[in-house]
Scaffold this motif. Sequence first.
Motif, PDB file in Angstrom:
ATOM      1  N   PRO A  56      11.012   7.460 -11.534  1.00  0.00           N
ATOM      2  CA  PRO A  56      10.482   8.724 -11.012  1.00  0.00           C
ATOM      3  C   PRO A  56       9.067   8.522 -10.468  1.00  0.00           C
ATOM      4  CG  PRO A  56      11.282   8.979 -13.262  1.00  0.00           C
ATOM      5  CD  PRO A  56      11.301   7.527 -12.963  1.00  0.00           C
ATOM      6  N   ALA A  57       8.706   9.301  -9.477  1.00  0.00           N
ATOM      7  CA  ALA A  57       7.373   9.195  -8.880  1.00  0.00           C
ATOM      8  C   ALA A  57       6.282   9.480  -9.909  1.00  0.00           C
ATOM      9  CB  ALA A  57       7.250  10.149  -7.698  1.00  0.00           C
ATOM     10  N   SER A  58       6.551  10.386 -10.847  1.00  0.00           N
ATOM     11  CA  SER A  58       5.550  10.706 -11.865  1.00  0.00           C
ATOM     12  C   SER A  58       5.268   9.503 -12.761  1.00  0.00           C
ATOM     13  CB  SER A  58       6.007  11.892 -12.713  1.00  0.00           C
ATOM     14  OG  SER A  58       7.242  11.602 -13.341  1.00  0.00           O
ATOM     15  N   THR A  59       6.305   8.723 -13.082  1.00  0.00           N
ATOM     16  CA  THR A  59       6.115   7.527 -13.890  1.00  0.00           C
ATOM     17  C   THR A  59       5.321   6.485 -13.116  1.00  0.00           C
ATOM     18  OG1 THR A  59       8.188   7.930 -15.056  1.00  0.00           O
ATOM     19  CG2 THR A  59       7.305   5.694 -15.158  1.00  0.00           C
ATOM     20  N   VAL A  60       5.633   6.328 -11.841  1.00  0.00           N
ATOM     21  CA  VAL A  60       4.901   5.376 -11.000  1.00  0.00           C
ATOM     22  C   VAL A  60       3.438   5.779 -10.920  1.00  0.00           C
ATOM     23  CG1 VAL A  60       4.682   4.416  -8.683  1.00  0.00           C
ATOM     24  CG2 VAL A  60       6.946   4.748  -9.682  1.00  0.00           C
ATOM     25  N   HIS A  61       3.177   7.066 -10.742  1.00  0.00           N
ATOM     26  CA  HIS A  61       1.794   7.538 -10.684  1.00  0.00           C
ATOM     27  C   HIS A  61       1.062   7.249 -11.990  1.00  0.00           C
ATOM     28  CE1 HIS A  61      -1.704   9.894  -9.741  1.00  0.00           C
ATOM     29  NE2 HIS A  61      -1.526  10.585 -10.850  1.00  0.00           N
ATOM     30  N   LYS A 105       0.828  -1.222   0.000  1.00  0.00           N
ATOM     31  CA  LYS A 105       0.000   0.000   0.000  1.00  0.00           C
ATOM     32  C   LYS A 105       0.855   1.262   0.000  1.00  0.00           C
ATOM     33  CE  LYS A 105      -3.710  -2.615   1.178  1.00  0.00           C
ATOM     34  NZ  LYS A 105      -3.059  -3.889   1.377  1.00  0.00           N
ATOM     35  N   LEU A 106       1.953   1.242  -0.762  1.00  0.00           N
ATOM     36  CA  LEU A 106       2.853   2.383  -0.834  1.00  0.00           C
ATOM     37  C   LEU A 106       2.398   3.359  -1.908  1.00  0.00           C
ATOM     38  CD1 LEU A 106       6.289   0.526  -0.658  1.00  0.00           C
ATOM     39  CD2 LEU A 106       5.059   1.627   1.201  1.00  0.00           C
ATOM     40  N   GLY A 107       2.803   4.615  -1.759  1.00  0.00           N
ATOM     41  CA  GLY A 107       2.504   5.637  -2.751  1.00  0.00           C
ATOM     42  C   GLY A 107       3.621   5.753  -3.768  1.00  0.00           C
ATOM     43  N   PRO A 108       3.416   6.573  -4.807  1.00  0.00           N
ATOM     44  CA  PRO A 108       4.419   6.724  -5.864  1.00  0.00           C
ATOM     45  C   PRO A 108       5.771   7.222  -5.355  1.00  0.00           C
ATOM     46  CG  PRO A 108       2.346   7.694  -6.551  1.00  0.00           C
ATOM     47  CD  PRO A 108       2.185   7.299  -5.122  1.00  0.00           C
ATOM     48  N   ALA A 109       5.766   8.096  -4.351  1.00  0.00           N
ATOM     49  CA  ALA A 109       7.026   8.638  -3.837  1.00  0.00           C
ATOM     50  C   ALA A 109       7.847   7.576  -3.113  1.00  0.00           C
ATOM     51  CB  ALA A 109       6.749   9.800  -2.892  1.00  0.00           C
ATOM     52  N   ARG A 110       7.214   6.520  -2.624  1.00  0.00           N
ATOM     53  CA  ARG A 110       7.944   5.455  -1.936  1.00  0.00           C
ATOM     54  C   ARG A 110       8.249   4.284  -2.862  1.00  0.00           C
ATOM     55  NH1 ARG A 110       5.922   4.408   3.676  1.00  0.00           N
ATOM     56  NH2 ARG A 110       7.825   3.165   3.733  1.00  0.00           N
ATOM     57  N   ILE A 111       7.387   4.044  -3.875  1.00  0.00           N
ATOM     58  CA  ILE A 111       7.631   2.963  -4.836  1.00  0.00           C
ATOM     59  C   ILE A 111       8.758   3.345  -5.787  1.00  0.00           C
ATOM     60  CG2 ILE A 111       6.635   1.660  -6.758  1.00  0.00           C
ATOM     61  CD1 ILE A 111       3.952   1.803  -5.332  1.00  0.00           C
ATOM     62  N   GLY A 112       8.810   4.607  -6.189  1.00  0.00           N
ATOM     63  CA  GLY A 112       9.806   5.068  -7.157  1.00  0.00           C
ATOM     64  C   GLY A 112      11.235   4.733  -6.787  1.00  0.00           C
ATOM     65  N   PRO A 113      11.706   5.112  -5.593  1.00  0.00           N
ATOM     66  CA  PRO A 113      13.092   4.805  -5.228  1.00  0.00           C
ATOM     67  C   PRO A 113      13.380   3.298  -5.113  1.00  0.00           C
ATOM     68  CG  PRO A 113      12.236   6.547  -3.836  1.00  0.00           C
ATOM     69  CD  PRO A 113      11.090   6.039  -4.644  1.00  0.00           C
ATOM     70  N   LEU A 133      -5.110   1.873 -10.015  1.00  0.00           N
ATOM     71  CA  LEU A 133      -4.692   1.643  -8.640  1.00  0.00           C
ATOM     72  C   LEU A 133      -4.220   2.929  -7.976  1.00  0.00           C
ATOM     73  CD1 LEU A 133      -2.599  -1.608  -9.199  1.00  0.00           C
ATOM     74  CD2 LEU A 133      -4.860  -1.437  -8.171  1.00  0.00           C
ATOM     75  N   ASN A 134      -4.555   4.081  -8.563  1.00  0.00           N
ATOM     76  CA  ASN A 134      -4.010   5.339  -8.073  1.00  0.00           C
ATOM     77  C   ASN A 134      -4.672   5.828  -6.790  1.00  0.00           C
ATOM     78  OD1 ASN A 134      -6.243   5.682  -9.806  1.00  0.00           O
ATOM     79  ND2 ASN A 134      -5.827   7.853  -9.978  1.00  0.00           N
ATOM     80  N   ARG A 135      -5.832   5.337  -6.423  1.00  0.00           N
ATOM     81  CA  ARG A 135      -6.494   5.764  -5.188  1.00  0.00           C
ATOM     82  C   ARG A 135      -6.482   4.619  -4.185  1.00  0.00           C
ATOM     83  NH1 ARG A 135      -7.269  11.209  -5.341  1.00  0.00           N
ATOM     84  NH2 ARG A 135      -7.973  11.800  -7.399  1.00  0.00           N
ATOM     85  N   LEU A 136      -5.900   4.871  -3.019  1.00  0.00           N
ATOM     86  CA  LEU A 136      -5.893   3.837  -1.989  1.00  0.00           C
ATOM     87  C   LEU A 136      -7.301   3.524  -1.502  1.00  0.00           C
ATOM     88  CD1 LEU A 136      -2.774   4.552   0.220  1.00  0.00           C
ATOM     89  CD2 LEU A 136      -3.265   2.512  -1.105  1.00  0.00           C
ATOM     90  N   ALA A 137      -8.209   4.479  -1.606  1.00  0.00           N
ATOM     91  CA  ALA A 137      -9.586   4.243  -1.189  1.00  0.00           C
ATOM     92  C   ALA A 137     -10.274   3.211  -2.078  1.00  0.00           C
ATOM     93  CB  ALA A 137     -10.372   5.551  -1.212  1.00  0.00           C
ATOM     94  N   TRP A 138      -9.734   2.991  -3.290  1.00  0.00           N
ATOM     95  CA  TRP A 138     -10.326   2.015  -4.203  1.00  0.00           C
ATOM     96  C   TRP A 138      -9.835   0.596  -3.928  1.00  0.00           C
ATOM     97  CZ3 TRP A 138      -9.449   5.180  -9.300  1.00  0.00           C
ATOM     98  CH2 TRP A 138     -10.267   6.317  -9.283  1.00  0.00           C
ATOM     99  N   LEU A 139      -8.877   0.448  -3.001  1.00  0.00           N
ATOM    100  CA  LEU A 139      -8.348  -0.873  -2.668  1.00  0.00           C
ATOM    101  C   LEU A 139      -8.959  -1.376  -1.373  1.00  0.00           C
ATOM    102  CD1 LEU A 139      -4.522  -0.462  -3.341  1.00  0.00           C
ATOM    103  CD2 LEU A 139      -6.188  -1.575  -4.796  1.00  0.00           C
ATOM    104  N   ASP A 140      -9.244  -2.673  -1.342  1.00  0.00           N
ATOM    105  CA  ASP A 140      -9.679  -3.294  -0.101  1.00  0.00           C
ATOM    106  C   ASP A 140      -8.458  -3.394   0.798  1.00  0.00           C
ATOM    107  OD1 ASP A 140     -11.349  -4.629   1.694  1.00  0.00           O
ATOM    108  OD2 ASP A 140     -10.713  -6.581   0.920  1.00  0.00           O
TER     109      ASP A 140
END
Length: 110
Positions: free
Chosen positions: A66-71, A53-61, A79-86
């Motif tokens: 880059p975080a923008s590519t991950v986003h 459940k990591l965000g782009p800024a943590r997955i990127g490194p 999968l961009n919204r954590l609220a959309w994940l169980d």
Amino acid sequence: MGISRATAHKWIRRWRAEGDAGLHDRSSRPRTTPHRTAAAVEEQVCELRRTRKLGPARIGPILGLPASTVHRILTRHRLNRLAWLDRPTGTVIRRYERDRPGELVHVDVK
């Protein structure tokens, strides 16, 4: 005609090469994307999102992206919204999906 010389030359070149069909509207979307992120890397990004459940800024490194590519990858795979994940399972929650439009219509009659 209110257009530049370059545009007029482009239209004339297309008309000479393809006839009237060359003057029809065309999509500006590129036919290929040679520098698109590999499918294996995209799968790793999606897996990290679902499991940790990591965000782009943590997955990127972690993956060297880059975080923008991950986003962009997460958005492409919805999968961009954590609220959309169980939260416990990490699967995407799809609410109110029906086979046909208007299939689920509630009528309150008193």
